[in-house]
Design a protein around this motif. Structure first.
Motif, short mmCIF file in Angstrom:
data_model
loop_
_atom_site.label_atom_id
_atom_site.label_comp_id
_atom_site.label_asym_id
_atom_site.label_seq_id
_atom_site.Cartn_x
_atom_site.Cartn_y
_atom_site.Cartn_z
N LEU A 50 -13.31 90.00 4.66
CA LEU A 50 -12.57 90.12 5.91
C LEU A 50 -12.42 91.58 6.32
CD1 LEU A 50 -9.71 87.59 4.99
CD2 LEU A 50 -11.84 87.11 6.22
N LEU A 51 -12.10 92.43 5.36
CA LEU A 51 -11.93 93.85 5.66
C LEU A 51 -13.23 94.47 6.17
CD1 LEU A 51 -9.75 94.88 2.59
CD2 LEU A 51 -9.00 94.76 4.96
N LEU A 52 -14.35 94.07 5.56
CA LEU A 52 -15.65 94.62 5.97
C LEU A 52 -15.99 94.20 7.40
CD1 LEU A 52 -17.90 96.35 4.74
CD2 LEU A 52 -19.07 94.24 4.09
N GLU A 53 -15.71 92.95 7.74
CA GLU A 53 -15.96 92.48 9.11
C GLU A 53 -15.15 93.29 10.13
OE1 GLU A 53 -15.14 88.35 9.30
OE2 GLU A 53 -16.58 87.81 7.73
N GLU A 54 -13.88 93.53 9.82
CA GLU A 54 -13.02 94.23 10.77
C GLU A 54 -13.35 95.72 10.82
OE1 GLU A 54 -8.93 93.20 10.36
OE2 GLU A 54 -9.34 91.05 10.61
N LEU A 55 -13.78 96.29 9.69
CA LEU A 55 -14.22 97.68 9.69
C LEU A 55 -15.45 97.84 10.58
CD1 LEU A 55 -14.06 100.57 8.54
CD2 LEU A 55 -15.49 99.78 6.63
N GLU A 56 -16.38 96.92 10.48
CA GLU A 56 -17.58 96.95 11.31
C GLU A 56 -17.22 96.88 12.80
OE1 GLU A 56 -21.87 96.55 12.05
OE2 GLU A 56 -20.97 96.62 10.06
N ARG A 57 -16.32 95.98 13.13
CA ARG A 57 -15.92 95.82 14.52
C ARG A 57 -15.20 97.07 15.05
NH1 ARG A 57 -12.30 90.70 16.26
NH2 ARG A 57 -14.06 89.67 15.23
N ALA A 58 -14.28 97.59 14.25
CA ALA A 58 -13.51 98.75 14.70
C ALA A 58 -14.39 100.00 14.82
CB ALA A 58 -12.37 99.02 13.72
N ALA A 72 -23.75 92.34 12.06
CA ALA A 72 -23.34 93.54 11.34
C ALA A 72 -24.55 94.42 11.05
CB ALA A 72 -22.63 93.16 10.05
N GLU A 73 -24.45 95.70 11.35
CA GLU A 73 -25.56 96.62 11.16
C GLU A 73 -25.15 97.90 10.43
OE1 GLU A 73 -27.01 97.39 15.04
OE2 GLU A 73 -27.92 95.41 15.31
N MET A 74 -23.88 98.25 10.45
CA MET A 74 -23.47 99.57 9.96
C MET A 74 -22.97 99.56 8.53
SD MET A 74 -21.55 100.96 13.40
CE MET A 74 -20.80 99.37 13.70
#
Length: 333
Positions: free
Chosen positions: A53-61, A269-271
């Protein structure tokens, strides 16, 4: 260099102050070939599954910031307190009585079985072995499990293959596992953790009977059905131990098993993506382990990654490698 990087990682991982915080630290490591983001979170705050979950939101932010857009994240969700209260209340209900009888019987059965006859040891003494099953064979294994009588998971296949490997190498026909559930599956509770970042883990004993020459799909099917039939999918053992500990003795186990699921990047997700490196020294070296042997597994990059951690006083390196190699051979077919 590698030594300097390990020194930085060790310094960041040490010294959490449970009273004053913070209990989460991030560090950007600038390396010659790439940058790495080290995410260190105390287990009281987050489990491994929460990092998805944290990785998904980090990618988005991060994507929004570099694009000059406002950072729009989902509304914060914190179901920890409600989930804990619901689990505690469940232990006073009628269903808890039947579950308590079941787990008492399991604890009694475990006490009468052969074991590895050695203490678990500390995390500072542990040795680590790693293996991976390449994407093509992992996909083939998934396809084989999907054609069985029921939709089996990689968890079922891993547990069946591990039990078979222990029978062949260690000569144990009954295996006493300590399984780890991450608390996010459907359960009897009216509250679901949802996207809450937290620690909802439950540990519970599970006995596997092995049969010589049994095909992997057959043993995985049998184990999958037995797991599905457990009271509250195993969650109730930790609930009862936590809130009614005097009524339920701890069960003796030898091998910890933790299937963490998939850590594939979210769609688009790419980053950011999870590094394949297994985090070492994440637990204080003087801390006592629960079992002489622990096996963890997860999917990433299409591959199935497996880690076997063992106490050298319980198992020599050659035996540990033989167990891991036989496990991998079975899964590869």
């Amino acid at each position: 260099d590698v030594a300097a990087q390990e020194a930085v990682v060790e310094r960041i991982q040490k010294g959490f102050d449970l009273r004053g915080g913070p209990l989460l630290r991030y560090a950007l490591l600038r390396l010659p070939d790439r940058d790495r983001l080290l995410c260190v979170t105390h287990h009281l705050v987050s489990d491994w599954v929460s990092h998805r979950l944290l990785l998904e939101e980090l990618e988005r932010a991060y994507g929004a910031i570099i694009a000059g857009r406002p950072v729009g994240l989902p509304e914060p969700v914190n179901a920890s307190a409600a989930w804990t209260e619901a689990a505690s209340a469940w232990t006073d209900g009628e269903d808890a009585t039947a579950a308590l009888d079941h787990w008492r019987q399991v604890a009694s059965n475990c006490a009468g079985m052969d074991d590895l006859t050695t203490p678990p040891g500390t995390y500072g003494a542990v040795e680590i072995l790693e293996a991976a099953i390449e994407p093509a064979l992992t996909a083939h294994l998934r396809a084989a499990l999907a054609t069985a009588d029921q939709q089996l998971s990689l968890r079922d296949a891993l547990l069946a293959a591990l039990a078979g490997a222990c029978r062949e190498v260690l000569g144990l026909r009954q295996l006493r596992f300590l399984l780890e559930s991450h608390g996010r599956q459907d359960s009897v509770l009216p509250v679901s953790p949802g996207r809450t970042v937290g620690w909802f883990t439950s540990l519970y004993p599970f006995v596997v009977e092995t049969t010589e020459g049994e095909a992997l799909v057959h043993s995985a099917t049998r184990i999958g059905r037995e797991l599905a039939a457990l009271p509250e999918q195993g969650l109730s053992y930790s609930w009862l131990r936590t809130w009614r500990g005097a009524d339920l003795p701890p069960a003796c186990t030898d091998i910890g098993f933790n299937y963490l699921g998939s850590f594939e990047p979210a769609d688009g997700a790419e980053m950011f993506s999870l590094d394949d490196e297994y985090p070492r020294h994440a637990i204080a070296p003087e801390f006592e382990r629960d079992n002489p042997v622990d096996v963890s597994a997860w999917e990433h990059g299409g591959s199935l990654h497996i880690v076997l951690a063992y106490n050298p006083a319980a198992m020599d390196a050659g035996t540990a490698q033989a167990v891991l190699s036989r496990l991998v051979e079975t899964l590869r077919g």
